[in-house]
Design an enzyme around this catalytic site. Sequence first.
Site, PDB file in Angstrom:
ATOM      1  N   ASP A  92       1.344   1.771  -3.294  1.00  0.00           N
ATOM      2  CA  ASP A  92       1.270   0.307  -3.374  1.00  0.00           C
ATOM      3  C   ASP A  92       1.318  -0.206  -4.811  1.00  0.00           C
ATOM      4  OD1 ASP A  92       1.218   0.226  -0.655  1.00  0.00           O
ATOM      5  OD2 ASP A  92      -0.861  -0.414  -0.454  1.00  0.00           O
ATOM      6  N   ARG A 107       0.191 -12.756   1.534  1.00  0.00           N
ATOM      7  CA  ARG A 107      -0.492 -11.869   2.491  1.00  0.00           C
ATOM      8  C   ARG A 107      -1.590 -11.068   1.807  1.00  0.00           C
ATOM      9  NH1 ARG A 107       2.802  -7.520   4.490  1.00  0.00           N
ATOM     10  NH2 ARG A 107       0.691  -6.898   4.945  1.00  0.00           N
ATOM     11  N   LYS A 138      -7.875  -6.094   0.101  1.00  0.00           N
ATOM     12  CA  LYS A 138      -7.144  -6.487   1.316  1.00  0.00           C
ATOM     13  C   LYS A 138      -7.217  -5.397   2.372  1.00  0.00           C
ATOM     14  CE  LYS A 138      -2.327  -6.477   2.823  1.00  0.00           C
ATOM     15  NZ  LYS A 138      -2.201  -5.076   3.226  1.00  0.00           N
ATOM     16  N   ASN A 139      -6.906  -4.166   1.988  1.00  0.00           N
ATOM     17  CA  ASN A 139      -6.792  -3.127   3.004  1.00  0.00           C
ATOM     18  C   ASN A 139      -8.138  -2.726   3.600  1.00  0.00           C
ATOM     19  OD1 ASN A 139      -4.047  -3.162   2.823  1.00  0.00           O
ATOM     20  ND2 ASN A 139      -3.864  -1.305   1.566  1.00  0.00           N
ATOM     21  N   CYS A 161       5.090  -5.249   6.154  1.00  0.00           N
ATOM     22  CA  CYS A 161       6.211  -5.087   5.231  1.00  0.00           C
ATOM     23  C   CYS A 161       7.185  -4.046   5.737  1.00  0.00           C
ATOM     24  CB  CYS A 161       5.689  -4.677   3.857  1.00  0.00           C
ATOM     25  SG  CYS A 161       4.793  -5.992   3.024  1.00  0.00           S
ATOM     26  N   ARG A 207       7.589   3.242  10.315  1.00  0.00           N
ATOM     27  CA  ARG A 207       6.120   3.270  10.213  1.00  0.00           C
ATOM     28  C   ARG A 207       5.552   3.730  11.555  1.00  0.00           C
ATOM     29  NH1 ARG A 207       4.116  -1.708   6.381  1.00  0.00           N
ATOM     30  NH2 ARG A 207       2.339  -0.321   6.155  1.00  0.00           N
TER      31      ARG A 207
HETATM   32  C1  UD1 Z   1      -1.788   1.842   4.535  1.00  0.00           C
HETATM   33  C2  UD1 Z   1      -1.800   0.589   3.713  1.00  0.00           C
HETATM   34  C3  UD1 Z   1      -0.500   0.441   2.941  1.00  0.00           C
HETATM   35  C4  UD1 Z   1      -0.226   1.691   2.104  1.00  0.00           C
HETATM   36  C5  UD1 Z   1      -0.337   2.941   2.960  1.00  0.00           C
HETATM   37  C6  UD1 Z   1      -0.257   4.215   2.141  1.00  0.00           C
HETATM   38  C7  UD1 Z   1      -3.196  -0.841   5.055  1.00  0.00           C
HETATM   39  C8  UD1 Z   1      -3.297  -2.026   5.957  1.00  0.00           C
HETATM   40  N1  UD1 Z   1      -1.973  -0.533   4.614  1.00  0.00           N
HETATM   41  O1  UD1 Z   1      -0.712   1.715   5.468  1.00  0.00           O
HETATM   42  O2  UD1 Z   1      -0.610  -0.689   2.096  1.00  0.00           O
HETATM   43  O3  UD1 Z   1       1.072   1.618   1.573  1.00  0.00           O
HETATM   44  O4  UD1 Z   1      -1.592   2.963   3.666  1.00  0.00           O
HETATM   45  O5  UD1 Z   1      -1.274   4.249   1.170  1.00  0.00           O
HETATM   46  O6  UD1 Z   1      -4.189  -0.220   4.727  1.00  0.00           O
HETATM   47  N2  UD1 Z   1       2.495   8.245   9.349  1.00  0.00           N
HETATM   48  C9  UD1 Z   1       2.938   8.991  10.414  1.00  0.00           C
HETATM   49  N3  UD1 Z   1       2.318   8.815  11.629  1.00  0.00           N
HETATM   50  C10 UD1 Z   1       1.286   7.944  11.804  1.00  0.00           C
HETATM   51  C11 UD1 Z   1       0.835   7.194  10.697  1.00  0.00           C
HETATM   52  C12 UD1 Z   1       1.466   7.354   9.475  1.00  0.00           C
HETATM   53  O7  UD1 Z   1       3.859   9.792  10.296  1.00  0.00           O
HETATM   54  O8  UD1 Z   1       0.766   7.833  12.916  1.00  0.00           O
HETATM   55  C13 UD1 Z   1       3.130   8.427   8.016  1.00  0.00           C
HETATM   56  C14 UD1 Z   1       3.800   7.150   7.514  1.00  0.00           C
HETATM   57  O9  UD1 Z   1       5.128   7.045   7.976  1.00  0.00           O
HETATM   58  C15 UD1 Z   1       3.710   7.337   6.017  1.00  0.00           C
HETATM   59  C16 UD1 Z   1       2.401   8.101   5.816  1.00  0.00           C
HETATM   60  O10 UD1 Z   1       2.100   8.672   7.080  1.00  0.00           O
HETATM   61  O11 UD1 Z   1       4.770   8.141   5.568  1.00  0.00           O
HETATM   62  C17 UD1 Z   1       1.245   7.271   5.361  1.00  0.00           C
HETATM   63  O12 UD1 Z   1       1.062   6.174   6.229  1.00  0.00           O
HETATM   64  P1  UD1 Z   1      -0.358   5.479   6.445  1.00  0.00           P
HETATM   65  O13 UD1 Z   1      -1.323   6.039   5.448  1.00  0.00           O
HETATM   66  O14 UD1 Z   1      -0.709   5.547   7.875  1.00  0.00           O
HETATM   67  O15 UD1 Z   1      -0.032   3.980   6.071  1.00  0.00           O
HETATM   68  P2  UD1 Z   1      -0.636   2.670   6.727  1.00  0.00           P
HETATM   69  O16 UD1 Z   1      -2.026   2.929   7.213  1.00  0.00           O
HETATM   70  O17 UD1 Z   1       0.337   2.051   7.671  1.00  0.00           O
END
Ligand code: UD1
Length: 440
Positions: free
Chosen positions: A325, A417, A40-41, A135, A140
């Site tokens: 996850d 999803r 999915k991701n 979710c 986020r």
């Molecule tokens: C992706 C995955 C999600 C998974 C997550 C962590 C997808 C579509 N989703 O989410 O299923 O749970 O990786 O493996 O691929 N953060 C910041 N600033 C930013 C971005 C992130 O502080 O600009 C923090 C977030 O709050 C979190 C951490 O970094 O604590 C990791 O987030 P991130 O790896 O970006 O998660 P997603 O890409 O949203």
Amino acid sequence: MVYFTIDKVYYYIFGGNALEKLLITGKTPLKGEVTISGAKNAAVAILPATLLINGICTIENLPNISDVKISCKILEELGAKITWNSKNEITIDTRNVCCTNAPLDMTSKFRASYYLLGALLGRCKNAQVGMPGGCNLGARPIDQHIKGFEALGANVEVGQGKITASVKKLVGNSVYMDVVSVGATINVMLASVLAEGTTTIDNAAKEPHIVDVANFLNTMGADIRGAGTDMIKINGVKELKGNATYSVVPDQIEAGTFMLAAVASRGDIKIKNCITKHLEPITAKVIEMGGNVEEIGGDTLRVWCNKRPSKANIKTLPYPGFPTDLQPQIGVCLSIADGNSTINESIWESRFQYTEELNKMGAKITAQGKSAFFEGVKKLYGSPVCATDLRAGAALIIAGIIADGQTKISNLQYIDRGYENIEEKFRNLGAKIERINEEE
Ligand code: UD1
């Protein structure tokens, strides 16, 4: 005037049925074989990445899930022509993409719509998307995405429920990520593929789907090196021509879900079409809990467990650590473990909502902030429960399968999803699970 609830709007736009529930009659050890779908991701990043191509490409092994269908609808709104060759394969023609705005109501419905920012910036030099939904796992933020776009010269504005980005010319630069972020790493990669010069991303995330998106883009003509390490180098190219076929990597999280279901149910299953290297952090914990893992051929794992799982302590971490996850799914194993366990969730601040649902089934879990204490109980009991997010939903299915009696799970839109044919896959392993339509 007609008023709609948020859920009704979701179903109106994306299909599905809010009255559907999963009914599970428990206490079944899972036995047999399951084939893992595409990730999915990876899929939800590869689909927007096609906007960078001025041509035609075919994507195989796409998981047939609602996040993929939404992504395809958005691409079509932007002018892409999509042909479904089968339920898991599309051919996409992005030659006539027009650089208008992606529909805000659709983009705000799921998290991965943020990839449209990087992809549209790269192709059109401007982009607008609704604040990404997805979710509810706590805050986020997207500051690292924005920092990356700005480093490439873009002007980014956030407000009134949307994010807008524009630039005259994207120019490569060095980007250091303050936090390891999957989404920001991929987004900066997308924005820099067609930029002038070289971009480096330091402290990059290393998840398997980052490598997969880089492999996809390279197959289409990009020049990305180092994906899978913490330093990615992108040499900008003039054009991505496409004219190639790409197969999405198998889903690490789906495979891990079935590994943990085998342990929780004291089952014995063969998990086919997986990349065993990606599953090493899960294999280590399965063995620690008293389960067994055997690699068969290159792409199959046999996972079995003959006894009550042993206690274990978990800390979620970016890859190659234990994935957040899979935290709820391993939580089910620990809820019935022999002894007490703790989970420390280091990625998301609010990922223990599922523990309240498990407690309704007889678990004894105390969650506070980013950690939870699991007092292992001998068994769980069937109960009506509610999927609070995608992976929580998967965990509740496992809980229903091992519980005494009947479990009814609502809020299936979360599960749909991210998991293709989930009840059919579990049914083929012997689970007594069916989708019912129930008036509330
Ligand atoms: C992706 C995955 C999600 C998974 C997550 C962590 C997808 C579509 N989703 O989410 O299923 O749970 O990786 O493996 O691929 N953060 C910041 N600033 C930013 C971005 C992130 O502080 O600009 C923090 C977030 O709050 C979190 C951490 O970094 O604590 C990791 O987030 P991130 O790896 O970006 O998660 P997603 O890409 O949203």
